[in-house]
Design a protein around this motif. Structure first.
Motif, PDB file in Angstrom:
ATOM      1  N   ASP A 165       5.555  15.412   3.168  1.00 13.86           N
ATOM      2  CA  ASP A 165       6.475  16.406   3.718  1.00 13.86           C
ATOM      3  C   ASP A 165       5.735  17.232   4.770  1.00 13.86           C
ATOM      4  N   PRO A 166       6.080  17.083   6.045  1.00 13.83           N
ATOM      5  CA  PRO A 166       5.410  17.878   7.089  1.00 13.83           C
ATOM      6  C   PRO A 166       5.501  19.382   6.829  1.00 13.83           C
ATOM      7  N   GLY A 197      -9.089  19.722   7.948  1.00 10.70           N
ATOM      8  CA  GLY A 197      -9.048  18.533   8.794  1.00 10.70           C
ATOM      9  C   GLY A 197      -7.760  17.743   8.736  1.00 10.70           C
ATOM     10  N   SER A 198      -6.821  18.115   7.842  1.00  7.82           N
ATOM     11  CA  SER A 198      -5.566  17.365   7.789  1.00  7.82           C
ATOM     12  C   SER A 198      -4.789  17.569   9.085  1.00  7.82           C
ATOM     13  N   ASP A 199      -4.088  16.524   9.494  1.00  8.74           N
ATOM     14  CA  ASP A 199      -3.427  16.522  10.802  1.00  8.74           C
ATOM     15  C   ASP A 199      -1.964  16.136  10.627  1.00  8.74           C
ATOM     16  N   ILE A 200      -1.075  17.088  10.878  1.00  5.37           N
ATOM     17  CA  ILE A 200       0.354  16.875  10.684  1.00  5.37           C
ATOM     18  C   ILE A 200       0.913  15.785  11.594  1.00  5.37           C
ATOM     19  N   SER A 201       0.220  15.515  12.702  1.00  2.00           N
ATOM     20  CA  SER A 201       0.736  14.540  13.672  1.00  2.00           C
ATOM     21  C   SER A 201       0.812  13.126  13.087  1.00  2.00           C
ATOM     22  N   TYR A 202      -0.034  12.814  12.077  1.00  2.00           N
ATOM     23  CA  TYR A 202      -0.033  11.459  11.522  1.00  2.00           C
ATOM     24  C   TYR A 202       1.290  11.127  10.836  1.00  2.00           C
ATOM     25  N   ILE A 203       1.891  12.092  10.149  1.00  2.00           N
ATOM     26  CA  ILE A 203       3.178  11.818   9.509  1.00  2.00           C
ATOM     27  C   ILE A 203       4.321  11.972  10.506  1.00  2.00           C
ATOM     28  N   ALA A 221      -1.719  30.518  -2.815  1.00  2.00           N
ATOM     29  CA  ALA A 221      -0.621  29.660  -2.363  1.00  2.00           C
ATOM     30  C   ALA A 221      -1.119  28.252  -2.068  1.00  2.00           C
ATOM     31  N   HIS A 222      -2.323  28.133  -1.530  1.00  2.00           N
ATOM     32  CA  HIS A 222      -2.872  26.806  -1.234  1.00  2.00           C
ATOM     33  C   HIS A 222      -3.115  26.020  -2.518  1.00  2.00           C
ATOM     34  N   ALA A 223      -3.710  26.667  -3.511  1.00  2.00           N
ATOM     35  CA  ALA A 223      -4.020  25.975  -4.762  1.00  2.00           C
ATOM     36  C   ALA A 223      -2.766  25.659  -5.560  1.00  2.00           C
ATOM     37  N   ALA A 224      -1.672  26.403  -5.303  1.00  2.00           N
ATOM     38  CA  ALA A 224      -0.433  26.211  -6.071  1.00  2.00           C
ATOM     39  C   ALA A 224       0.311  24.936  -5.681  1.00  2.00           C
ATOM     40  N   LYS A 225      -0.061  24.334  -4.563  1.00  2.00           N
ATOM     41  CA  LYS A 225       0.627  23.118  -4.118  1.00  2.00           C
ATOM     42  C   LYS A 225       0.541  22.044  -5.207  1.00  2.00           C
ATOM     43  N   VAL A 231       0.854  -1.190   0.000  1.00  2.00           N
ATOM     44  CA  VAL A 231       0.000   0.000   0.000  1.00  2.00           C
ATOM     45  C   VAL A 231       0.892   1.244   0.000  1.00  2.00           C
ATOM     46  N   PHE A 232       0.613   2.163  -0.929  1.00  2.00           N
ATOM     47  CA  PHE A 232       1.313   3.444  -0.994  1.00  2.00           C
ATOM     48  C   PHE A 232       0.307   4.561  -0.703  1.00  2.00           C
ATOM     49  N   VAL A 233       0.710   5.564   0.075  1.00  2.00           N
ATOM     50  CA  VAL A 233      -0.135   6.738   0.311  1.00  2.00           C
ATOM     51  C   VAL A 233       0.691   7.983   0.001  1.00  2.00           C
ATOM     52  N   ASP A 234       0.275   8.688  -1.047  1.00  2.00           N
ATOM     53  CA  ASP A 234       0.963   9.913  -1.453  1.00  2.00           C
ATOM     54  C   ASP A 234       0.406  11.099  -0.661  1.00  2.00           C
ATOM     55  N   GLU A 235       1.218  12.163  -0.518  1.00  2.00           N
ATOM     56  CA  GLU A 235       0.810  13.383   0.207  1.00  2.00           C
ATOM     57  C   GLU A 235       0.265  13.037   1.592  1.00  2.00           C
ATOM     58  N   PHE A 236       0.982  12.183   2.285  1.00  5.05           N
ATOM     59  CA  PHE A 236       0.505  11.655   3.561  1.00  5.05           C
ATOM     60  C   PHE A 236       0.354  12.738   4.625  1.00  5.05           C
ATOM     61  N   GLN A 237       1.063  13.857   4.453  1.00  2.00           N
ATOM     62  CA  GLN A 237       0.944  14.930   5.448  1.00  2.00           C
ATOM     63  C   GLN A 237      -0.447  15.553   5.444  1.00  2.00           C
ATOM     64  N   ASP A 238      -1.244  15.280   4.391  1.00  4.79           N
ATOM     65  CA  ASP A 238      -2.555  15.913   4.267  1.00  4.79           C
ATOM     66  C   ASP A 238      -3.717  15.036   4.727  1.00  4.79           C
ATOM     67  N   VAL A 239      -3.443  13.824   5.242  1.00  2.11           N
ATOM     68  CA  VAL A 239      -4.558  12.948   5.621  1.00  2.11           C
ATOM     69  C   VAL A 239      -5.294  13.505   6.836  1.00  2.11           C
ATOM     70  N   ASN A 240      -6.606  13.270   6.857  1.00  2.00           N
ATOM     71  CA  ASN A 240      -7.405  13.662   8.014  1.00  2.00           C
ATOM     72  C   ASN A 240      -7.746  12.423   8.848  1.00  2.00           C
ATOM     73  N   LYS A 241      -8.534  12.623   9.878  1.00  2.00           N
ATOM     74  CA  LYS A 241      -8.816  11.551  10.840  1.00  2.00           C
ATOM     75  C   LYS A 241      -9.462  10.338  10.181  1.00  2.00           C
TER      76      LYS A 241
END
Length: 709
Positions: free
Chosen positions: A240-241, A250-256, A543-547, A209-219
């Motif tokens: 990337d934190p 709802g994304s939570d930096i603590s997960y990464i 800036a948010h949309a530019a990610k 299992v691969f999860v991309d952009e893992f810093q953005d996952v929510n609960k």
């Protein structure tokens, strides 16, 4: 071949195939390349079959890129999904087992708005909500109700009214067999939690299992990931934190950051080398993000040359900023830079306005990211409703097509149709077909029913194949759909473009129903982050949309305190997240980075200051107390040496005899000497000494005079 081209950090990430691995991927570090190389390595070394690999992304654009590049390696992995796309796939696969109708429709945000507006026509809701509560507020409340964040007895009066609307919305969804995006994830998580047999089946189904952009996952997304894996699973999370910028969603930096707490023997690999940006751009981004404490501590390494210096400019106003940048863009065009290689990045949407107004006069074409998406355009949305109705004959689609173009079948006719619900349990389509005389339908409605029923029967012929598209076009002609738009060439062009895409859907398969369902799901699940590409246009983007994007040239504009970082962040919000947003904006630039700030006033009339981040990056002097520079210091700097300068102004004159402009010096009867910051036809904005600060004064008032040399 692909593996050999990787750097040492990327190879380390690829070779660690067994057990949990966390890849911290700095900007431009080739994370997508690393994911593809690892999947390719697993397949080539026969560690798994293609169907045993699951890759979860946050945007369809990222997922499609991964699929395309894996296929280029002559391998094929079909299980590449966004979280919502995977949930939709899962629920259809398990529909029979769960006793649900697998032919559900997916409701996007536009659908939700239409449903809510329909339900709000009840007088109780109109009186309560009209001009008081935005639809976005209602959506936010719905999400809280979905996750049961608050007990009913703790609701405020307005929340209780919204809850009543929420119940009606849920009943409507049930009636039309519709799931919105929240429903998809909630149902997936609920089933994985409560049904051990299904959970075990899906856990065994995927070996990697691969999860991309893992810093953005929510609960809820993290809960789904955990239920699809176990503590020792071969799970690779990539993120990337320092680019976690969606906490408000709802994304939570603590997960990464705390990944080791839920998985055993986690291996961490850091992709440090930036292939995107010049050394100068990397240098200031490293300086900026180093001020954050809540991060994995590392510095991005450069592989490119030093490059051009970062250009920092200050302007009198936002209008002046837009004018000067427009001139600079024309110079860049002369140097061979293409418009689509340039982006104007800003903190919040309203800051695009001056560029939208200024660019046309300079002949600069632009695209505003966040504008209406192709599939959300009225004419395209209507075609999608017709297609969806052909597949499902659902009530929601029916209500959107029955009176378009107008057949004089309005709200009163729908009320009559609703009254039949006391007699029959069928949907609208069966009801209207079987009760045409009772409903006293007009000829145009009867004709619509006849030709629509004919097409549905034809559609159900599995051998229809490519003939379906021609039949559908003919149908749109017969119901006067195309005639409705015939005088709007832009809309006709959009419709033709849509049919081109639809044709590709049926180019490989003759199973019309299956392919059409897949097509409808794909366009409904398109992420808000999936931006359309438009050639030869400068990009205006937050800036948010530019990610996830990159440009040769970036103009980071209105880089002022209380704008970037925002007022909310300075007033008790998260300054660290604001710093991450700035970090994301800066690292979009590949070759040239312009940063600018202005010296006009904010909405409260206070003079704007340069962003604190400019000092942290050492792009402007970091003298003691410079960050908290007061208005007195501004006054002195603006006219350099106040006393010496004023000595050169020997005569006091009235403003009628002299042109008032920024940097003019005035004498006020009460406030004393001041420097003009801004001037228009009626008002001037003036900086006085510290005890008076910034004042707005009527231009024709008798209380002040202008110095003249």
């Amino acid at each position: 071949m692909l593996f050999e081209s990787l750097n040492k950090y990327q190879k380390d990430a690829v070779l660690n195939t067994e057990g949990p691995i966390r890849i911290i991927a700095g900007p431009g570090s080739g994370k997508t390349r690393t994911i593809i190389a690892k999947a390719d390595y697993i397949l080539k070394h026969k560690l798994a079959y293609p169907h045993q690999i699951l890759i979860l992304t946050f945007t369809n654009k990222a997922g499609n890129e991964i699929k395309k590049r894996i296929e280029h390696q002559k391998e094929e992995i079909k299980n590449v999904f966004t979280f919502h796309g995977f949930a939709a796939f899962f629920l259809r696969v398990e529909a029979k087992e769960l006793g649900i109708d697998g032919n559900y429709i997916i409701l996007d945000r536009t659908d939700q708005r239409n449903i809510i507006k329909r339900e709000m026509k009840d007088s109780l809701f109109e009186e309560a909500f009209l001009d008081k509560v935005s639809l976005n507020d209602i959506f936010e409340s719905f999400s809280k109700f979905n996750t049961k964040e608050k007990a009913l007895e703790d609701f405020s009066p307005s929340e209780k009214l919204i809850y009543e609307l929420y119940k009606k919305y849920k009943l409507y969804k049930k009636r039309v067999n519709g799931y919105d995006f929240d429903d998809l994830l909630i149902n997936l998580e609920k089933i994985l939690t409560e049904n051990e047999e299904i959970r075990n089946k899906w856990e065994k189904r995927f070996k990697y299992v691969f999860v991309d952009e893992f810093q953005d996952v929510n609960k809820i997304q993290y809960s789904i990931i955990k239920k699809l894996t176990n503590r020792n699973s071969n799970i690779t999370v990539v993120g990337d934190p320092d680019q976690n910028i969606y906490s408000w969603r709802g994304s939570d930096i603590s997960y990464i950051l705390n990944f080791e707490s839920d998985y055993d023997n986690v291996k961490t690999v850091i992709l440090k080398i930036n292939y995107r940006s010049t050394a100068n751009i990397i240098d200031i981004s490293n300086r900026l993000i180093s001020h954050n404490k809540n991060r994995v501590n590392f510095e991005v390494e450069n592989i490119k040359d030093e490059g051009a210096k970062i250009r920092v400019s200050k302007y009198r106003s936002k209008y002046d900023e837009a004018e000067k940048i427009s001139n600079e863009i024309l110079n860049l065009f002369k140097q061979g830079i293409k418009p689509n290689d340039i982006a104007i990045i800003y903190r919040t949407n309203y800051l695009s306005l001056n560029f939208e107004q200024t660019f046309p006069s300079y002949g600069i074409k632009y695209r505003l990211v966040g504008g209406l998406k192709f599939f959300d355009r009225e004419e395209i949305k209507k075609i999608i409703f017709f297609l969806r109705f052909l597949v499902f004959q659902d009530d929601f689609s029916f209500l959107n097509i029955i009176n378009f173009p107008s057949r004089k079948f309005g709200e009163k006719s729908i009320e009559k149709l609703d009254n039949l619900r006391t007699i029959t349990t069928n949907g609208y389509w069966d009801d209207i077909k079987n009760n045409q005389d009772k409903l006293k339908l007009k000829p145009e409605v009867r004709n619509f029913i006849e030709i629509t029923d004919e097409l549905i029967n034809k559609f159900n012929d599995s051998k229809l194949g490519n003939d379906f598209i021609e039949s559908f076009k003919e149908y749109l002609v017969n119901i006067n759909f195309l005639k409705f738009y015939e005088n709007d060439l832009n809309k006709i062009d959009n419709i033709n473009s849509f049919f081109e895409q639809l044709s590709k859907t049926f180019s490989k398969s003759f199973n019309v129903r299956e392919e059409l369902v897949e097509f409808l799901n794909q366009i409904t699940l398109l992420s808000s982050n999936d931006n359309e590409e438009i050639a030869n246009h400068v990009t205006l983007i937050t800036a948010h949309a530019a990610k996830g994007t990159e440009y040769k040239v970036v103009f980071l504009v209105s880089f002022n305190q209380k704008i970037f970082p925002s007022y909310q962040a300075l007033d008790g919000g998260s300054l660290e997240e604001e710093r991450r947003v700035a970090y994301v904006a800066i690292t979009r630039a590949k070759e040239l980075l312009y940063i600018s700030y202005t010296y006009d006033s904010d909405f409260g009339g206070n003079m704007l200051q340069p962003s604190v981040f400019l000092y942290e990056m050492v792009l402007i002097d970091n003298k003691k107390n410079k960050i908290k520079e007061d208005r007195s210091n501004f006054f002195k700097r603006y006219i350099k040496d106040t006393e010496e300068e004023i000595k050169n102004y020997s005569t006091l004159v009235t403003k009628d005899n002299y042109h008032v402009r920024p940097q003019s010096i005035i004498k006020h009867k009460k406030y004393g000497d001041g420097v003009v910051i801004n001037a228009d036809d009626e008002v001037i904005t003036v900086a006085f000494e510290k005890k008076y600060g910034i004042k707005k004064i009527l231009k024709n008032h008798s209380s002040w005079y202008l110095f003249k040399k």
